[in-house]
Write a protein that holds these residues in place. Structure first.
Motif, PDB file in Angstrom:
ATOM      1  N   TRP A  18       0.832  -1.187   0.000  1.00 52.00           N
ATOM      2  CA  TRP A  18       0.000   0.000   0.000  1.00 52.00           C
ATOM      3  C   TRP A  18       0.875   1.248   0.000  1.00 52.00           C
ATOM      4  CZ3 TRP A  18      -5.495   0.706   1.047  1.00 52.00           C
ATOM      5  CH2 TRP A  18      -6.222  -0.481   0.944  1.00 52.00           C
ATOM      6  N   SER A  19       0.469   2.201  -0.802  1.00 51.86           N
ATOM      7  CA  SER A  19       1.185   3.479  -0.806  1.00 51.86           C
ATOM      8  C   SER A  19       0.650   4.339   0.335  1.00 51.86           C
ATOM      9  CB  SER A  19       0.971   4.194  -2.134  1.00 51.86           C
ATOM     10  OG  SER A  19      -0.374   4.601  -2.240  1.00 51.86           O
ATOM     11  N   PRO A  20       1.446   5.308   0.770  1.00 51.55           N
ATOM     12  CA  PRO A  20       0.971   6.209   1.834  1.00 51.55           C
ATOM     13  C   PRO A  20      -0.321   6.919   1.437  1.00 51.55           C
ATOM     14  CG  PRO A  20       3.316   6.523   1.458  1.00 51.55           C
ATOM     15  CD  PRO A  20       2.830   5.577   0.394  1.00 51.55           C
ATOM     16  N   GLU A  21      -0.436   7.186   0.155  1.00 54.37           N
ATOM     17  CA  GLU A  21      -1.641   7.880  -0.294  1.00 54.37           C
ATOM     18  C   GLU A  21      -2.878   6.993  -0.140  1.00 54.37           C
ATOM     19  OE1 GLU A  21      -4.308   9.705  -3.430  1.00 54.37           O
ATOM     20  OE2 GLU A  21      -2.836   8.265  -4.160  1.00 54.37           O
ATOM     21  N   GLU A  22      -2.708   5.744  -0.477  1.00 51.21           N
ATOM     22  CA  GLU A  22      -3.815   4.789  -0.309  1.00 51.21           C
ATOM     23  C   GLU A  22      -4.174   4.657   1.168  1.00 51.21           C
ATOM     24  OE1 GLU A  22      -3.714   1.300  -3.580  1.00 51.21           O
ATOM     25  OE2 GLU A  22      -1.864   1.510  -2.438  1.00 51.21           O
ATOM     26  N   ASP A  23      -3.135   4.570   1.971  1.00 50.29           N
ATOM     27  CA  ASP A  23      -3.357   4.475   3.422  1.00 50.29           C
ATOM     28  C   ASP A  23      -4.186   5.660   3.914  1.00 50.29           C
ATOM     29  OD1 ASP A  23      -2.099   2.089   3.807  1.00 50.29           O
ATOM     30  OD2 ASP A  23      -0.198   2.942   4.470  1.00 50.29           O
ATOM     31  N   ASN A  24      -3.784   6.822   3.488  1.00 54.66           N
ATOM     32  CA  ASN A  24      -4.487   8.026   3.923  1.00 54.66           C
ATOM     33  C   ASN A  24      -5.937   8.006   3.500  1.00 54.66           C
ATOM     34  OD1 ASN A  24      -2.807   9.557   5.487  1.00 54.66           O
ATOM     35  ND2 ASN A  24      -1.714  10.404   3.730  1.00 54.66           N
ATOM     36  N   ARG A  25      -6.143   7.597   2.281  1.00 62.13           N
ATOM     37  CA  ARG A  25      -7.519   7.541   1.776  1.00 62.13           C
ATOM     38  C   ARG A  25      -8.362   6.604   2.612  1.00 62.13           C
ATOM     39  NH1 ARG A  25      -8.970   7.806  -4.542  1.00 62.13           N
ATOM     40  NH2 ARG A  25      -8.208   9.901  -4.885  1.00 62.13           N
ATOM     41  N   LEU A  26      -7.813   5.447   2.811  1.00 60.01           N
ATOM     42  CA  LEU A  26      -8.569   4.436   3.566  1.00 60.01           C
ATOM     43  C   LEU A  26      -8.809   4.903   4.994  1.00 60.01           C
ATOM     44  CD1 LEU A  26      -9.847   1.639   3.636  1.00 60.01           C
ATOM     45  CD2 LEU A  26      -7.633   0.710   4.286  1.00 60.01           C
ATOM     46  N   ARG A  27      -7.760   5.397   5.606  1.00 59.23           N
ATOM     47  CA  ARG A  27      -7.875   5.852   6.999  1.00 59.23           C
ATOM     48  C   ARG A  27      -8.912   6.951   7.113  1.00 59.23           C
ATOM     49  NH1 ARG A  27      -3.088   7.981   7.720  1.00 59.23           N
ATOM     50  NH2 ARG A  27      -1.986   6.245   8.645  1.00 59.23           N
ATOM     51  N   ASN A  28      -8.772   7.945   6.258  1.00 59.28           N
ATOM     52  CA  ASN A  28      -9.694   9.066   6.328  1.00 59.28           C
ATOM     53  C   ASN A  28     -11.135   8.624   6.084  1.00 59.28           C
ATOM     54  OD1 ASN A  28      -7.614  10.804   6.855  1.00 59.28           O
ATOM     55  ND2 ASN A  28      -7.314  11.382   4.717  1.00 59.28           N
ATOM     56  N   TYR A  29     -11.284   7.743   5.145  1.00 57.88           N
ATOM     57  CA  TYR A  29     -12.634   7.289   4.826  1.00 57.88           C
ATOM     58  C   TYR A  29     -13.247   6.576   6.025  1.00 57.88           C
ATOM     59  CZ  TYR A  29     -16.595   4.841   2.892  1.00 57.88           C
ATOM     60  OH  TYR A  29     -17.858   4.360   2.685  1.00 57.88           O
ATOM     61  N   ILE A  30     -12.493   5.655   6.583  1.00 54.30           N
ATOM     62  CA  ILE A  30     -13.067   4.861   7.677  1.00 54.30           C
ATOM     63  C   ILE A  30     -13.287   5.701   8.929  1.00 54.30           C
ATOM     64  CG2 ILE A  30     -12.654   2.920   9.233  1.00 54.30           C
ATOM     65  CD1 ILE A  30     -11.442   1.429   6.912  1.00 54.30           C
ATOM     66  N   LEU A  31     -12.359   6.584   9.187  1.00 53.70           N
ATOM     67  CA  LEU A  31     -12.542   7.436  10.359  1.00 53.70           C
ATOM     68  C   LEU A  31     -13.783   8.307  10.206  1.00 53.70           C
ATOM     69  CD1 LEU A  31      -8.909   8.514  11.262  1.00 53.70           C
ATOM     70  CD2 LEU A  31     -10.340   6.836  12.404  1.00 53.70           C
ATOM     71  N   LYS A  32     -14.047   8.649   8.987  1.00 52.89           N
ATOM     72  CA  LYS A  32     -15.178   9.532   8.748  1.00 52.89           C
ATOM     73  C   LYS A  32     -16.503   8.764   8.675  1.00 52.89           C
ATOM     74  CE  LYS A  32     -16.038  13.628   5.889  1.00 52.89           C
ATOM     75  NZ  LYS A  32     -15.701  14.273   4.595  1.00 52.89           N
ATOM     76  N   HIS A  33     -16.480   7.662   7.966  1.00 53.81           N
ATOM     77  CA  HIS A  33     -17.744   6.964   7.708  1.00 53.81           C
ATOM     78  C   HIS A  33     -17.857   5.606   8.381  1.00 53.81           C
ATOM     79  CE1 HIS A  33     -16.956   9.562   4.111  1.00 53.81           C
ATOM     80  NE2 HIS A  33     -18.173   9.951   4.398  1.00 53.81           N
ATOM     81  N   GLY A  34     -16.775   5.099   8.894  1.00 53.20           N
ATOM     82  CA  GLY A  34     -16.805   3.714   9.362  1.00 53.20           C
ATOM     83  C   GLY A  34     -16.695   2.809   8.157  1.00 53.20           C
ATOM     84  N   HIS A  35     -16.410   1.547   8.404  1.00 53.00           N
ATOM     85  CA  HIS A  35     -16.229   0.717   7.208  1.00 53.00           C
ATOM     86  C   HIS A  35     -17.535   0.168   6.648  1.00 53.00           C
ATOM     87  CE1 HIS A  35     -16.682  -2.991   9.477  1.00 53.00           C
ATOM     88  NE2 HIS A  35     -15.740  -2.608  10.313  1.00 53.00           N
ATOM     89  N   GLY A  36     -18.519  -0.050   7.547  1.00 49.07           N
ATOM     90  CA  GLY A  36     -19.772  -0.619   7.060  1.00 49.07           C
ATOM     91  C   GLY A  36     -19.528  -1.911   6.328  1.00 49.07           C
ATOM     92  N   CYS A  37     -19.925  -1.930   5.097  1.00 52.60           N
ATOM     93  CA  CYS A  37     -19.692  -3.104   4.263  1.00 52.60           C
ATOM     94  C   CYS A  37     -18.337  -2.958   3.577  1.00 52.60           C
ATOM     95  CB  CYS A  37     -20.797  -3.175   3.236  1.00 52.60           C
ATOM     96  SG  CYS A  37     -20.563  -4.450   2.029  1.00 52.60           S
ATOM     97  N   TRP A  38     -17.470  -3.886   3.856  1.00 55.64           N
ATOM     98  CA  TRP A  38     -16.098  -3.737   3.374  1.00 55.64           C
ATOM     99  C   TRP A  38     -16.006  -3.662   1.855  1.00 55.64           C
ATOM    100  CZ3 TRP A  38     -12.292  -1.815   5.846  1.00 55.64           C
ATOM    101  CH2 TRP A  38     -12.169  -2.000   7.218  1.00 55.64           C
ATOM    102  N   SER A  39     -16.873  -4.389   1.205  1.00 57.00           N
ATOM    103  CA  SER A  39     -16.758  -4.394  -0.250  1.00 57.00           C
ATOM    104  C   SER A  39     -17.116  -3.043  -0.857  1.00 57.00           C
ATOM    105  CB  SER A  39     -17.638  -5.487  -0.838  1.00 57.00           C
ATOM    106  OG  SER A  39     -18.958  -5.305  -0.412  1.00 57.00           O
TER     107      SER A  39
END
Length: 276
Positions: A18-39
């Motif tokens: 994973w690139s740092p950019e991908e990490d940031n995207r994922l982190r920010n998304y989950i922190l904001k919305h939660g993961h809900g349905c992973w897919s």
DNA sequence: AAGCTTCCCAACCGCTCTACG
DNA sequence: GCGTAGAGCGGTTGGGAAGCT
């Protein structure tokens, strides 16, 4: 379940590190919305990964509260003890090591502890051979594994049932929080009495949530997660706090919690603590 | 310094379990 | 009861770093 957004269309998913950019995207998304349905996470967050990969990355690397770095002696002994009792139930073992992931433990086992066990076994069998040749009554020498497993585990006082059951006290700060969350309670919740489910709660998310509690006091600025934040809190401390709550629980069947911060206000618990 | 080997760890794969229609 | 899909778990792999010759 109940997930509506599916991974439609066989789009090519990125693989590998994973690139740092991908990490940031994922982190920010989950922190904001939660993961809900992973897919749905990669779709909604704009990542070209599959949901499974996102889940793994979050659990093993991005999730707040993860402890990085070398395993302490105590953790080592805990792993040995639990592995002796549970076998390769890494996720079960991980539940007893706050901040450690099953993957991490598994890796550590394969790269280090396994060898150590083999060595210990060899030494023991070597000893037994020597002993057998020199003496005829060698009956009650303690099994090597057990011996190893019980070394230095003075502070681990619990029993483990072979099934899913574990009586390790697990009621934590986050218990009241999640329940509060579930109930939709908006109580500031300074003193809440929570009825316990089955004496000891088996909810594996508690540890996670407890870590989040610690995280809530750790620097988490601008989406930048500091790995070493947790190292300032010793594992023993965390462990002890669990035991403390556990004791309270044992005594009266209810737990009275005094929360520090309102966690839910600075970290979205909705999914990690509630659903996983 | 270069080539080779070993080790470690992040990530993938495949299976099982569970929930839902 | 059956099929399907998502989640979770444990085993395995691949690549990079470290160590060795």
């Amino acid at each position: 379940m109940g997930c509506q957004v599916l991974e439609k269309g066989k789009q090519k998913h990125r693989k590998g590190l994973w690139s740092p950019e991908e990490d940031n995207r994922l982190r920010n998304y989950i922190l904001k919305h939660g993961h809900g349905c992973w897919s749905s996470v990669p779709i909604k967050s704009g990542l070209q990964r599959n949901g499974k990969s996102c889940r793994l990355r979050w659990i093993n690397y991005l999730r707040p509260g993860l402890k990085k770095g070398v395993f302490t002696k105590q953790e080592e002994e805990t792993i040995l003890t639990l592995h002796n009792m549970l076998g390769n139930k890494w996720s079960q073992i991980a539940k007893h090591l706050p901040g450690r992931t099953d993957n991490e433990i598994k890796n550590y086992w394969h790269s280090y502890l396994k060898k150590r066990m083999v060595k210990a076994k060899e030494m023991e069998s070597h000893k037994e051979i020597q002993y057998a040749t020199s003496s005829s009554d060698t009956l009650n020498s303690s099994p090597p594994l057990q011996k190893l497993a019980t070394q230095g585990t003075h502070n681990i006082n619990f029993t483990i049932e072979p099934t899913n059951q574990s009586s390790l006290p697990k009621l934590l700060f986050a218990e009241w929080l999640s329940v509060d969350h579930v109930n939709g309670g908006n109580s500031s919740n300074s003193f809440e009495s929570l009825p316990l489910r089955n004496g000891f709660d088996q909810n594996p998310t508690l540890h996670e949530a407890s870590m989040q509690h610690y995280m809530s006091e750790a620097p988490f600025d601008g989406g930048e997660y500091h790995d070493n934040s947790l190292t300032q809190i010793s594992e023993t401390e965390m462990f002890n706090s669990q035991l403390k709550f556990g004791n309270q629980m044992v005594t009266n069947g209810f737990i009275h919690c005094i929360p520090g911060n309102d966690l839910s206000s600075n970290f979205s618990l909705n999914n990690d603590a509630m659903y996983s």
